[in-house]
Design an enzyme around this catalytic site. Structure first.
Site, short mmCIF file in Angstrom:
data_model
loop_
_atom_site.label_atom_id
_atom_site.label_comp_id
_atom_site.label_asym_id
_atom_site.label_seq_id
_atom_site.Cartn_x
_atom_site.Cartn_y
_atom_site.Cartn_z
N GLU A 126 12.36 -5.18 -8.60
CA GLU A 126 11.67 -4.04 -9.12
C GLU A 126 12.59 -3.32 -10.19
O GLU A 126 13.84 -3.18 -9.99
CB GLU A 126 11.71 -3.12 -7.86
CG GLU A 126 10.98 -3.25 -6.76
CD GLU A 126 11.03 -2.04 -5.76
OE1 GLU A 126 10.11 -1.49 -5.65
OE2 GLU A 126 12.24 -2.13 -4.74
N GLY A 166 1.69 -2.39 -6.30
CA GLY A 166 1.58 -1.23 -5.60
C GLY A 166 0.24 -0.60 -5.91
O GLY A 166 -0.74 -0.77 -5.20
N HIS A 175 13.20 -1.70 -0.27
CA HIS A 175 12.21 -1.18 -1.21
C HIS A 175 13.10 -0.05 -2.04
O HIS A 175 13.72 0.68 -1.52
CB HIS A 175 11.02 -0.66 -0.74
CG HIS A 175 9.77 -0.37 -1.93
ND1 HIS A 175 10.05 0.75 -2.52
CD2 HIS A 175 9.13 -1.20 -2.48
CE1 HIS A 175 8.99 0.36 -3.46
NE2 HIS A 175 8.37 -0.44 -3.40
N TRP A 230 0.85 -1.26 0.06
CA TRP A 230 0.00 -0.09 0.00
C TRP A 230 0.72 1.23 -0.06
O TRP A 230 0.27 2.23 -0.22
CB TRP A 230 -1.00 0.14 1.30
CG TRP A 230 -2.26 -1.09 1.24
CD1 TRP A 230 -2.29 -1.58 0.06
CD2 TRP A 230 -3.12 -1.03 2.12
NE1 TRP A 230 -3.64 -2.10 0.43
CE2 TRP A 230 -4.04 -2.06 1.77
CE3 TRP A 230 -3.19 -0.90 3.47
CZ2 TRP A 230 -5.04 -2.49 2.35
CZ3 TRP A 230 -4.21 -0.91 4.17
CH2 TRP A 230 -5.23 -2.09 3.61
#
EC number: 5.3.1.1
Length: 244
Positions: free
Chosen positions: A161, A227, A93, A9
């Site tokens: 990512e 996401g 992240h 989130w």
């Protein structure tokens, strides 16, 4: 191996909004065979998720301290997350690396803290546009991976990512995801041996209902770190349907 759909989130949803989201999901959710679902929420939302998520859905944090406890104002320890009911946590992240200057060593320390407290760390790696355009994306990502897994046990998830494809106008394909996932799998085998076969490698780059089946259909991609599409229940249900 179960596919993992991890819903990140980011800095969205108040506890009230998190409760409403969980309640809406509860009225419509049907488990997808072979798919694990986890919600990665702001720390203040965890109690709302613990009380309102359907049975069988995991939840966790978006970051964790590299320290066990002590004078680290503003930090949240792995023990705190565990006590709140979390079972997993994201570390490293790309946004944490970029905006908070997190090093591979700090990411590894956070992952070790998570494991020491019974949490499953989801370790994120990935390259930026300059690295991609120089053709150094594989060695750069693997170097980041090795640094971020220093001293970390095999009870871990890795999320790739493509930072170069986020907000740049560039588009990452399912083949791009597979290229890096396969390279990551090879590096995991070097570090963990046979245990690497049980480590899930996720892809996290603009995943949505329209592309998740193609991406997760690749041999070395075992799920997705999602996401924007995680914020609305219909999108989450659409992704689950695509994976059935």
């Amino acid at each position: 191996m179960q596919t993992l759909l991890a819903l990140n989130w980011k800095m969205n949803k108040t506890p009230t909004e998190a409760r409403s989201w969980a309640e809406e999901l509860t009225t419509k959710y049907a488990p997808a065979e072979g798919v694990d679902l986890a919600v990665l929420a702001p720390a203040l939302d965890l109690s709302a998720l613990a009380a309102n998520l359907p049975a069988g859905i995991a939840f966790g944090g978006q970051d964790v301290s590299a320290h066990e406890s002590g004078a680290y104002t503003g930090e949240i320890s792995a023990a705190m997350l565990k006590d709140a009911g979390a079972s997993c946590v994201v570390v490293g992240h790309s946004e944490r690396r970029e905006y908070h200057d997190e090093s591979d060593a700090x990411v590894a320390a956070k992952a070790r803290q998570a494991q020491a407290n019974g949490l499953l760390p989801i370790v994120c790696v990935g390259e930026n546009l300059d690295v991609r355009e120089r053709g150094e994306h594989v060695p750069q990502t693997l170097a980041q991976l090795r640094g971020s897994l220093e001293g970390v046990g095999a009870d871990v998830v890795v999320a790739y990512e493509p930072v170069w494809a986020i907000g740049t106008g560039k588009t990452a394909t399912a083949d791009d995801a597979e290229e890096l996932a396969a390279a990551i799998r090879g590096a995991l085998r070097e570090q963990y041996g046979a245990r690497a076969e049980g480590i899930r490698v996720l892809y996290g780059g603009s995943v949505k209902p329209e592309n998740i089946a193609e991406i997760c259909g690749k041999p070395n991609v075992n799920g997705a770190l999602v996401g924007g599409a995680s914020l609305k229940v219909p999108d989450v249900l659409g992704m689950l349907d695509a994976l059935r």
